[in-house]
Design an enzyme around this catalytic site. Sequence first.
Site, PDB file in Angstrom:
ATOM      1  N   ASP A  13       2.558  -0.343  11.841  1.00 40.33           N
ATOM      2  CA  ASP A  13       2.491  -1.693  12.414  1.00 40.33           C
ATOM      3  C   ASP A  13       3.810  -2.451  12.313  1.00 40.33           C
ATOM      4  O   ASP A  13       3.829  -3.675  12.386  1.00 40.33           O
ATOM      5  CB  ASP A  13       1.370  -2.498  11.735  1.00 40.33           C
ATOM      6  CG  ASP A  13       1.587  -2.627  10.228  1.00 40.33           C
ATOM      7  OD1 ASP A  13       2.488  -1.956   9.684  1.00 40.33           O
ATOM      8  OD2 ASP A  13       0.851  -3.400   9.594  1.00 40.33           O
ATOM      9  N   ASP A  62       0.066   2.325   8.459  1.00 42.19           N
ATOM     10  CA  ASP A  62      -0.477   1.559   9.595  1.00 42.19           C
ATOM     11  C   ASP A  62       0.334   1.666  10.892  1.00 42.19           C
ATOM     12  O   ASP A  62      -0.180   1.350  11.962  1.00 42.19           O
ATOM     13  CB  ASP A  62      -0.587   0.074   9.223  1.00 42.19           C
ATOM     14  CG  ASP A  62      -1.557  -0.152   8.075  1.00 42.19           C
ATOM     15  OD1 ASP A  62      -2.472   0.662   7.909  1.00 42.19           O
ATOM     16  OD2 ASP A  62      -1.375  -1.146   7.349  1.00 42.19           O
ATOM     17  N   GLY A  71       0.838  -1.206   0.000  1.00 42.99           N
ATOM     18  CA  GLY A  71       0.000   0.000   0.000  1.00 42.99           C
ATOM     19  C   GLY A  71       0.869   1.250   0.000  1.00 42.99           C
ATOM     20  O   GLY A  71       1.829   1.334   0.763  1.00 42.99           O
ATOM     21  N   ASP A  87       5.300  -5.017   6.005  1.00 42.23           N
ATOM     22  CA  ASP A  87       5.929  -6.297   6.346  1.00 42.23           C
ATOM     23  C   ASP A  87       6.003  -7.283   5.174  1.00 42.23           C
ATOM     24  O   ASP A  87       6.971  -8.035   5.062  1.00 42.23           O
ATOM     25  CB  ASP A  87       5.293  -6.936   7.594  1.00 42.23           C
ATOM     26  CG  ASP A  87       3.786  -6.997   7.516  1.00 42.23           C
ATOM     27  OD1 ASP A  87       3.227  -6.664   6.456  1.00 42.23           O
ATOM     28  OD2 ASP A  87       3.158  -7.402   8.513  1.00 42.23           O
ATOM     29  N   ARG A 146      -5.130  -1.907   9.413  1.00 45.28           N
ATOM     30  CA  ARG A 146      -5.056  -3.371   9.297  1.00 45.28           C
ATOM     31  C   ARG A 146      -5.242  -3.997  10.671  1.00 45.28           C
ATOM     32  O   ARG A 146      -6.327  -3.896  11.212  1.00 45.28           O
ATOM     33  CB  ARG A 146      -3.738  -3.783   8.646  1.00 45.28           C
ATOM     34  CG  ARG A 146      -3.981  -4.784   7.561  1.00 45.28           C
ATOM     35  CD  ARG A 146      -2.836  -4.940   6.607  1.00 45.28           C
ATOM     36  NE  ARG A 146      -1.544  -4.696   7.153  1.00 45.28           N
ATOM     37  CZ  ARG A 146      -0.508  -5.487   6.980  1.00 45.28           C
ATOM     38  NH1 ARG A 146      -0.635  -6.605   6.316  1.00 45.28           N
ATOM     39  NH2 ARG A 146       0.676  -5.157   7.462  1.00 45.28           N
ATOM     40  N   ARG A 205       0.572  -4.905  -4.969  1.00 50.14           N
ATOM     41  CA  ARG A 205       0.603  -6.076  -4.093  1.00 50.14           C
ATOM     42  C   ARG A 205       0.837  -7.257  -5.034  1.00 50.14           C
ATOM     43  O   ARG A 205       0.149  -7.396  -6.045  1.00 50.14           O
ATOM     44  CB  ARG A 205      -0.707  -6.225  -3.342  1.00 50.14           C
ATOM     45  CG  ARG A 205      -1.006  -5.013  -2.450  1.00 50.14           C
ATOM     46  CD  ARG A 205      -1.986  -5.364  -1.364  1.00 50.14           C
ATOM     47  NE  ARG A 205      -2.420  -4.172  -0.647  1.00 50.14           N
ATOM     48  CZ  ARG A 205      -1.780  -3.643   0.397  1.00 50.14           C
ATOM     49  NH1 ARG A 205      -0.657  -4.188   0.820  1.00 50.14           N
ATOM     50  NH2 ARG A 205      -2.265  -2.572   1.008  1.00 50.14           N
ATOM     51  N   THR A 228       4.435   2.658   5.439  1.00 50.08           N
ATOM     52  CA  THR A 228       3.029   2.241   5.539  1.00 50.08           C
ATOM     53  C   THR A 228       2.312   3.185   6.495  1.00 50.08           C
ATOM     54  O   THR A 228       2.902   3.623   7.489  1.00 50.08           O
ATOM     55  CB  THR A 228       2.880   0.793   6.062  1.00 50.08           C
ATOM     56  OG1 THR A 228       1.524   0.582   6.479  1.00 50.08           O
ATOM     57  CG2 THR A 228       3.779   0.500   7.254  1.00 50.08           C
TER      58      THR A 228
END
Length: 318
Positions: free
Chosen positions: A129, A127, A11, A103, A171, A72, A125
């Site tokens: 994360d 996120d 993304g 990741d 996510r 992706r 990203t």
Amino acid sequence: MKKIAVMTSGGDAPGMNAAVRAVVRTGLHNGYQVYGIYDGYEGLTNGDIRLLGRGDVGGIINRGGTILGSARFPEFKEKSVREKAIEQLKKIGIEGIVVIGGDGTYRGAQALTEMGINCIGLPGTIDNDISSTDYTIGFYTALQTIVDSIDKLRVTSMSHKRCSVVEVMGRHCGDLALYSGISAGSEYIITPETGFHKQLVLDKIKESHNVGRRHAIVVVTEHLLNVSEFSQEIEEFTKYETRATVLGHIQRGGDPVAFDRVLATEMGEYAVDLLKNGKGGRAVGLKGMDLVDYDINFALSKKREIPKKRYGLVGRLS
Ligand code: F6P
């Protein structure tokens, strides 16, 4: 090493362009030829690789998205696909790549490193994360976009004495909901870290209604519940008229805020230095005020630290 490359994958995230610019210009400064790989691992496998000059990355530090394109590409998990990618790199003589993404991108970078091409991962990203960094490139821009949107929702919510349920991305990470919930003064946040305790939320919102507050805001991380259905339940239980808003991909757009530009630029330079020192299979992160690098496998397996104190804040102040 004479030839290196840079690519973005997964993304897109605001600030990726600033990182690409930093990699290209640091590479040129060190006497390398720098190539751009277009559309992530898919473009790499298909050989969409072009030489970049200083001017090619001019005027992009302030632009969201990624000029290199992204994709992706789950097929990259297959060894035969990766072998095709390695052939493309060998044809040109590229010895190292800076990959910018999340990741999934890191997994590809690790696999390529094991196959002989040194790769350095930058966390790109929205996120936030990735456990090997305090902040990812793009997180603060997405956060600002969310806060701007919730501020707007609050205006109309207050006019109509309503409750707003807002679904944000992330996510499986609640940071976007947590930080936006704090910034926008929300009544409640629901994240993977907090879990969803329906009755607690309903009671809290009803309490707001009963004491006469003109509005209530609930921020929810995606994938946890159906916000339309939950809004109806809130309305029935609390008597607040309630509306659901899914912010969606708006959160990934927009020009990067200054923090993301600085982070991306510093990380881009750091990544090229790692390649210059013969390093591969490293993930760059920000820890406190310092840039650090970890083994990518470690970065992928490390458990994320949950900002517990911040979670308490929302409940105490609402
Ligand atoms: O990882 C970034 C992200 O925006 C997530 O927050 C979200 O779940 C996902 O990507 C959406 O992916 P796509 O753009 O492929 O629909």
